[in-house]
Design a protein around this motif. Structure first.
Motif, PDB file in Angstrom:
ATOM      1  N   GLY B  19       0.816  -1.202   0.000  1.00  0.00           N
ATOM      2  CA  GLY B  19       0.000   0.000   0.000  1.00  0.00           C
ATOM      3  C   GLY B  19       0.848   1.250   0.000  1.00  0.00           C
ATOM      4  O   GLY B  19       0.550   2.184   0.721  1.00  0.00           O
ATOM      5  N   LEU B  20       1.917   1.247  -0.761  1.00  0.00           N
ATOM      6  CA  LEU B  20       2.752   2.420  -1.001  1.00  0.00           C
ATOM      7  C   LEU B  20       3.533   2.908   0.191  1.00  0.00           C
ATOM      8  O   LEU B  20       4.203   3.912   0.118  1.00  0.00           O
ATOM      9  CB  LEU B  20       1.913   3.613  -1.505  1.00  0.00           C
ATOM     10  N   ARG B 146      13.212  -0.655  -2.597  1.00  0.00           N
ATOM     11  CA  ARG B 146      12.146   0.279  -2.280  1.00  0.00           C
ATOM     12  C   ARG B 146      12.617   1.461  -1.428  1.00  0.00           C
ATOM     13  O   ARG B 146      12.133   2.570  -1.562  1.00  0.00           O
ATOM     14  CB  ARG B 146      11.017  -0.465  -1.563  1.00  0.00           C
ATOM     15  N   THR B 404      -1.660  -4.207 -13.762  1.00  0.00           N
ATOM     16  CA  THR B 404      -0.824  -3.076 -14.181  1.00  0.00           C
ATOM     17  C   THR B 404      -1.453  -1.737 -13.846  1.00  0.00           C
ATOM     18  O   THR B 404      -0.995  -0.695 -14.299  1.00  0.00           O
ATOM     19  CB  THR B 404      -0.601  -3.135 -15.711  1.00  0.00           C
ATOM     20  N   TRP B 406      -1.660   0.383 -11.278  1.00  0.00           N
ATOM     21  CA  TRP B 406      -0.977   1.515 -10.641  1.00  0.00           C
ATOM     22  C   TRP B 406      -0.076   2.232 -11.637  1.00  0.00           C
ATOM     23  O   TRP B 406       0.061   3.456 -11.596  1.00  0.00           O
ATOM     24  CB  TRP B 406      -0.175   1.046  -9.432  1.00  0.00           C
ATOM     25  N   SER B 407       0.533   1.457 -12.497  1.00  0.00           N
ATOM     26  CA  SER B 407       1.399   2.037 -13.496  1.00  0.00           C
ATOM     27  C   SER B 407       0.580   2.731 -14.583  1.00  0.00           C
ATOM     28  O   SER B 407       0.949   3.813 -15.063  1.00  0.00           O
ATOM     29  CB  SER B 407       2.250   0.909 -14.063  1.00  0.00           C
ATOM     30  N   ARG B 419      -5.919   4.397  -3.722  1.00  0.00           N
ATOM     31  CA  ARG B 419      -5.834   4.134  -2.290  1.00  0.00           C
ATOM     32  C   ARG B 419      -4.366   4.154  -1.889  1.00  0.00           C
ATOM     33  O   ARG B 419      -3.476   4.027  -2.722  1.00  0.00           O
ATOM     34  CB  ARG B 419      -6.481   2.794  -1.940  1.00  0.00           C
ATOM     35  N   THR B 438       8.336  11.168  -7.919  1.00  0.00           N
ATOM     36  CA  THR B 438       8.379  10.090  -8.918  1.00  0.00           C
ATOM     37  C   THR B 438       7.000   9.523  -9.206  1.00  0.00           C
ATOM     38  O   THR B 438       6.775   8.958 -10.258  1.00  0.00           O
ATOM     39  CB  THR B 438       9.291   8.956  -8.443  1.00  0.00           C
ATOM     40  N   THR B 439       6.081   9.601  -8.243  1.00  0.00           N
ATOM     41  CA  THR B 439       4.731   9.101  -8.510  1.00  0.00           C
ATOM     42  C   THR B 439       3.723  10.223  -8.258  1.00  0.00           C
ATOM     43  O   THR B 439       2.838  10.110  -7.427  1.00  0.00           O
ATOM     44  CB  THR B 439       4.392   7.871  -7.645  1.00  0.00           C
TER      45      THR B 439
END
Lengths: 315, 521
Positions: B19-20, B146, B404, B406-407, B419, B438-439
């Motif tokens: 969850g990031l 990560r 795929t 999220w990307s 989320r 980056t995101t």
């Protein structure tokens, strides 16, 4: 055509079929959206990381080139490395093949005797109450997909009654606790038994009406002997070929059953590998499945020739 | 063939991704907060026994390398075997772990860390050189680990071991919240020179015994653990991706702990007396993301219309099935620096209609991306599309590929369900809301906003920093590209005889999956 030449020809054809399946599966999986770099990055899709992974996994090479190097590896007995995990594909398959083989072997071992017995019971007195019970329940159960029967059986026999363990979670091997095998094998057996026993019944009904059976009866042979020695071999030839198709189908059933019962076998591994876009693992498993399918069908055709040598099988 | 693996619990995807973000809880009051509802409680804490926990996992692809943890199960194993310098408390503030204390120089670009006395499982002490080597491994060129992004502010060649228990980190910029980086997901300390993790050696509460990827992991009590030896003799973590298989395994007494259940299972078994349900609050943030640089959401009025047309209570009731609470459109409710003084928004369709008109979007049709990559995403999209229709906006829900997703939403589309797991506010902003992020899914690129953030990281005045965080959040509250409509609990369940599970720690925080504090009564 004599048998060895027939087998050889079928084997060569089988190789062509397996190669065709490999190529088709490679391009189909490759055509799925995303790749192993994207799934590895998961919910944190930093473009720099994805680009780096793509380069490291050599996903930036054209598809035909990746397929080519995989194929040439296979010729040297090397199925390649998992893109996502640390192990070679052979190790991934090796770790997962045991539970699947066990489930499949047990299912097949029980499938034939149970189906023949049910088919003969039903055919013995066509139209009797036993016959109607068997034919109607096999038709009903045949229509129930594995995932629903599996979930219902777990709810009843494992969760409510507590007779069997609900899953294989945490057990060292399926053999360590044979009670683990009862529900998965039962679910796997259900549909094949239904289809096969109905074929045996149909074959037996035809055979029992045939002239040679009537003749055998007129000669005063015992009814059991007539059934087993004279009617059954002729009734079983179509069933043997159906058996092959059933075994193909079993491979699909195994995927569902392994998933529901948390069995760490080939099916579970395949599901994981497809969602991770781990192409070498998918290809390796597809090779195993395709080869098995070809060999099973070949064995079934050979067996059918043996049972009914006069027939035109495999011409 | 396609198999539904069962929906995973609040806010993570099917493979049990984190969850990031990472997160953790205060070290205090651990045994006191064992709670849960359901089966009768365990007895008093007692030593001994074995706990078997079921998680979803990644099959044969799972690793024990603590620097490449991507799944909940990998983090649970890593925290059994290893420690970080810091970890997140229940409000996402950094708590000291292997670092006994930290101190910044006035420029906030030099940090002095003092290590506590701790040993690795092979008896060697944890030294400053181990810390530097661990971070060097995470940061090495070509690494996709990560923690790399969070630790990249460290100028490693100019950082040094002052002595065995003191490290001086030089940073490339002032970084007031640097302890967050030490707490970040995957920033574990391994012995210097460790590259093979087949039989890992860490400093954590359990020692490695055995591991089969995708199946089972066994670890034994580390009697020398610096925070006190675990009560359990042995911990086993088993893997099954199917949620109902985890529930069944718990019901069938095959496991003692089941991780990540659906709200439906929680409600079904809460009063059954057959398991104890633990709802870990503030674990997962649910929302949607608008691309603020593309029509039609480049119009702030339309973003504001979205803020006003959403019925948060209804979404919490239907999508989260009551296992959660409403949000106020900002990330980080309940966390350190969260702006809880801003008025709670509620649905105001008249205002939404007026704003839609002002934005010139009356009757406009907009594609709304969603997928089954995480439970509730699709349900939320459908419900929000219904609510938008009442305000005169047509949102066409488009179901994307779950593997795929999220990307995909990073680049394409204008509106998507989203989320996030628990992250400190600082990480949320630096990863998603700066020009350099980056995101940056909402494409929020504002020099003034960047400047506020960099000022916050350059001030050692705690009050001033809190004020700057509040101002950034006000701007987002007013016209940001995220709408965080709810925060869900994370549901885990345990057998009646298990005690010591912390019910207040969000998933991924220090006290989540703290099996060294658990006992079998």
């Amino acid at each position: 055509m004599n048998l060895p030449r027939y087998v050889l020809r079928r084997l060569l054809l089988g190789i062509v079929q397996v190669v065709a399946a490999m190529v088709a599966i490679f391009f189909l999986t490759d055509a799925l959206p995303g790749d192993a770099a994207v799934t590895t990055a998961g919910d944190n899709p930093d473009p720099a990381v994805i680009a780096l992974l793509r380069e490291q996994l050599r996903l930036d090479e054209p598809a035909w080139q990746r397929l080519g190097s995989w194929m040439s590896g296979v010729l040297h007995g090397d199925l390649g490395e998992s893109l996502v995990g640390p192990s070679p594909v052979t190790e991934v398959i090796g770790a997962a093949i045991g539970p699947t083989l066990l489930l499949a072997a047990l299912t097949v071992a029980l499938l034939v005797p149970v189906s023949v017995l049910l088919g003969m019971l039903a055919a013995n007195r066509e139209g009797s109450r036993t016959d109607r019970l068997i034919t109607s329940s096999t038709l009903g159960l045949y229509s129930a997909p594995e995932f629903s029967t599996a979930i219902l059986l777990v709810a009843l026999f494992a969760v409510q009654l507590g007779w069997f363990p609900p899953t294989a979670v945490g057990s060292e091997s399926l053999l360590s606790n044979p009670a683990l095998l009862v529900l998965p094998v039962f679910v796997l057996l259900l549909r094949p038994v239904c289809s096969l026993s109905r074929l045996v019944r149909a074959g037996m009904v035809d055979a029992l009406r045939s002239d040679y059976v009537r003749h055998a009866r007129r000669l005063g042979l015992r009814p059991t002997r007539v059934q087993v020695a004279h009617a059954l071999p002729n009734a079983i030839a179509p069933a043997v070929q159906q058996l092959a198709r059933t075994l193909d189908w079993l491979l699909g059933g195994v995927i569902v059953v392994e998933y529901v019962f948390a069995v760490p076998g080939l099916g579970t591994t395949l599901v994981e590998a497809v969602s991770a876009r781990d192409l070498p693992v998918v290809q390796g498993l597809a090779l195993v499945f395709a080869t098995t399918t070809v060999l099973i069908n070949l064995a079934a055709d050979v067996a059918a020739r043996a049972f009914a040598p006069a027939s035109e099988v495999g011409r | 063939m396609r198999i539904d693996r069962g929906t995973t619990g609040a806010g993570l995807n099917r493979r049990g991704f984190l969850g990031l973000g990472a997160a953790t809880a205060t070290a205090a009051a651990l045994s006191g907060c064992a709670g849960g509802t359901g089966a009768s409680g365990p007895g008093d804490p007692r030593p001994g026994g074995r706990l078997r926990a079921a998680f979803s996992g990644g099959g044969a692809d799972e690793l024990l390398d603590p620097h490449t943890t991507d799944l909940y199960v990998e983090i649970a194993r890593a925290k059994a075997l290893f420690d970080k310098l810091a970890d997140y408390g229940s409000d996402m503030s950094p708590q000291p772990r292997l670092a006994e204390s930290w101190e910044a120089a006035d420029d906030l670009a030099t940090w002095r860390i003092t290590l506590r006395e701790a040993t690795f499982h092979d008896g060697r002490p944890v030294r400053a050189d181990d810390v530097l080597a661990s971070y060097a491994r995470i940061l090495e060129p070509g690494s996709t680990r990560r923690a790399k992004a969070s630790l990249s502010s460290i100028d490693l060649p100019n950082s040094r071991a002052v002595d065995d228990r003191t490290i001086e980190f030089r940073l490339t910029r002032p970084y007031a919240d640097f302890p967050n980086a030490m707490a970040t997901l995957g920033a574990y300390i391994v012995p210097e020179g460790a590259t093979n993790f087949d039989r890992p050696i860490g400093s954590g509460p359990f020692k490695f015994v055995s591991f089969e990827p995708g199946r089972s992991f066994v670890a034994a009590r580390n009697p020398e653990y610096w925070e006190g030896a675990p009560r359990l003799d042995e911990l086993e973590i088993v893997v099954t991706n199917d949620e109902s298989a985890r529930v069944n395994a718990l019901l069938g007494e095959q496991v003692d702990y089941a991780h990540d259940l659906t709200p439906t299972s929680a409600r079904t078994y809460e009063d059954s007396g057959r398991m104890r349900i633990h709802r870990l609050p503030l674990s997962s943030f649910h929302g949607l993301v608008m691309k603020t640089d593309r029509p039609p959401f480049d119009r702030p009025e339309l973003r504001q219309a979205m803020f006003h047309l959403i019925n948060r209570e209804e979404l919490v009731r239907s999508v989260l099935q009551g296992s959660g609470q409403i949000g106020n459109d900002l990330y980080g409710k309940g966390y350190q620096y969260y702006a809880d003084s801003l008025p709670q928004r509620s649905q105001d369709l008249d205002r939404a209609r007026a704003l839609i008109k002002q934005a010139g979007a009356d009757g406009l049709s907009i594609d709304f991306d969603t997928s089954d990559a995480s439970s509730g995403l699709r349900e939320a999209a459908v419900a929000i599309a219904d609510q938008a229709k009442q305000a005169g906006l047509n949102l066409n829900v488009k179901q994307g590929n779950e593997d795929t997703y999220w990307s995909d939403i990073a680049d394409s589309g204008v509106l998507a369900s989203y989320r996030s797991g628990a992250l400190p506010l600082e990480s949320h902003i630096s990863q998603r809301l700066l020009s350099s992020s980056t995101t940056n899914l909402s494409h929020w690129q504002r020099p003034d906003f960047d400047a506020l953030f960099h000022e916050a990281q350059s001030t050692s005045d705690e009050g001033r920093r809190a004020e700057l965080y509040r101002r950034m959040q006000e701007e987002l509250y007013d016209q940001g590209g995220f709408v965080w409509w709810g925060v869900s609990d994370f549901v885990v369940a345990s057998a009646g005889h298990i005690g010591g599970i912390d019910d207040r720690a969000p998933a991924n925080t220090l006290n989540w999956a703290r099996f060294d504090k658990v006992w079998s009564g």
